[in-house]
Motif scaffolding. Structure first.
Motif, PDB file in Angstrom:
ATOM      1  N   LYS A   1       0.825  -1.211   0.000  1.00  0.00           N
ATOM      2  CA  LYS A   1       0.000   0.000   0.000  1.00  0.00           C
ATOM      3  C   LYS A   1       0.861   1.264   0.000  1.00  0.00           C
ATOM      4  N   THR A   2       1.999   1.202   0.683  1.00  0.00           N
ATOM      5  CA  THR A   2       2.909   2.348   0.704  1.00  0.00           C
ATOM      6  C   THR A   2       3.522   2.565  -0.669  1.00  0.00           C
TER       7      THR A   2
ATOM      8  N   PRO B   1       1.419   5.922  10.947  1.00  0.00           N
ATOM      9  CA  PRO B   1       0.593   4.842  10.406  1.00  0.00           C
ATOM     10  C   PRO B   1      -0.025   5.231   9.062  1.00  0.00           C
ATOM     11  N   TYR B   2      -0.045   4.281   8.162  1.00  0.00           N
ATOM     12  CA  TYR B   2      -0.562   4.511   6.808  1.00  0.00           C
ATOM     13  C   TYR B   2      -1.952   5.140   6.837  1.00  0.00           C
ATOM     14  N   GLU B   3      -2.835   4.611   7.710  1.00  0.00           N
ATOM     15  CA  GLU B   3      -4.213   5.110   7.741  1.00  0.00           C
ATOM     16  C   GLU B   3      -4.282   6.574   8.178  1.00  0.00           C
ATOM     17  N   ASP B   4      -3.324   7.021   8.963  1.00  0.00           N
ATOM     18  CA  ASP B   4      -3.313   8.420   9.379  1.00  0.00           C
ATOM     19  C   ASP B   4      -2.720   9.317   8.287  1.00  0.00           C
TER      20      ASP B   4
ATOM     21  N   ASN C   1      -6.620  12.711   2.550  1.00  0.00           N
ATOM     22  CA  ASN C   1      -8.016  12.707   2.113  1.00  0.00           C
ATOM     23  C   ASN C   1      -8.859  13.793   2.770  1.00  0.00           C
TER      24      ASN C   1
ATOM     25  N   THR D   1      -2.944   8.686   4.994  1.00  0.00           N
ATOM     26  CA  THR D   1      -3.995   8.804   3.970  1.00  0.00           C
ATOM     27  C   THR D   1      -5.196   9.572   4.510  1.00  0.00           C
ATOM     28  N   GLY D   2      -5.474   9.438   5.795  1.00  0.00           N
ATOM     29  CA  GLY D   2      -6.550  10.230   6.401  1.00  0.00           C
ATOM     30  C   GLY D   2      -6.253  11.715   6.322  1.00  0.00           C
TER      31      GLY D   2
ATOM     32  N   TYR E   1      -6.392   9.696  12.593  1.00  0.00           N
ATOM     33  CA  TYR E   1      -7.678   9.500  11.931  1.00  0.00           C
ATOM     34  C   TYR E   1      -8.320   8.166  12.282  1.00  0.00           C
ATOM     35  N   GLU E   2      -7.567   7.258  12.861  1.00  0.00           N
ATOM     36  CA  GLU E   2      -8.095   5.956  13.290  1.00  0.00           C
ATOM     37  C   GLU E   2      -7.364   5.507  14.552  1.00  0.00           C
ATOM     38  N   LYS E   3      -8.041   4.683  15.336  1.00  0.00           N
ATOM     39  CA  LYS E   3      -7.451   4.068  16.537  1.00  0.00           C
ATOM     40  C   LYS E   3      -6.873   5.118  17.491  1.00  0.00           C
TER      41      LYS E   3
END
Length: 181
Positions: free
Chosen positions: A79-80, A121-124, A130, A126-127, A145-147
């Protein structure tokens, strides 16, 4: 050698708890920043920590302290690679990625993908991209953005490391003993 800068701004990386740290060094005393980085690398490279100047002006420099083995691992995640390739990075070579990041920082003061290079973290990352930096759940070492609760514990741990490293450095005055391989 201004080791206090590394203690203040990169202790989670020195403690081997974070992939990388980035800080802006204000050169109020007109020091030779390149020489300072060379000296840091002489000491830290043997502990698998590297220091680079990502961007420099006459009065400041953005200093990147990182662990290559950990950065390579993150850059090899599927994903990275997809995200960074889309932005023009050659993810097959970590050094080329860092060089391209330097180019991006000169064009865009703070390219959002820099979070990948800092171990966010990847999700942060991309958060953040986005949501254009808004709608976050928490703000600490990065925008979350998550957890949220899990990330707040990480931030707290980084703060404890920084505090401990300041105390230990004041006692021992030797960054070698504080840099964990």
């Amino acid at each position: 050698m201004n080791e206090e800068l590394l203690i203040n701004y990169a202790s989670p990386t020195l403690a081997n708890k974070k992939i990388a740290n980035l800080f802006t060094f204000k050169n109020t005393k007109n020091l030779d920043i390149e020489e300072m980085v060379v000296e840091w690398n002489k000491v830290l490279n043997e502990k698998n920590v590297y220091v680079e100047i990502l961007k420099k002006s006459s009065s400041s420099a953005q200093i990147y302290t990182y662990r290559p083995s950990k950065l390579k691992y993150v850059l090899n995640e599927s994903k990275t690679r997809t995200l960074l390739n889309r932005l023009g990075y050659n993810t097959s070579d970590m050094n080329l990625c860092i060089e391209y990041l330097k180019v991006r920082i000169k064009k865009i003061d703070f390219p959002h993908e820099i979070g990948i290079f800092l171990g966010y973290p990847y999700e942060d990352v991309t958060g953040f991209i986005n949501n254009k930096g808004s709608k976050f759940l928490a703000n600490g070492y990065w925008k979350v953005y998550e957890k949220k609760e899990q990330k707040l514990k990480i931030f707290n741990n980084y703060n404890k490391i920084k505090k401990s490293y300041k105390i230990l450095f004041n006692r021992y005055k030797d960054i070698r003993t504080l840099c964990i391989s």
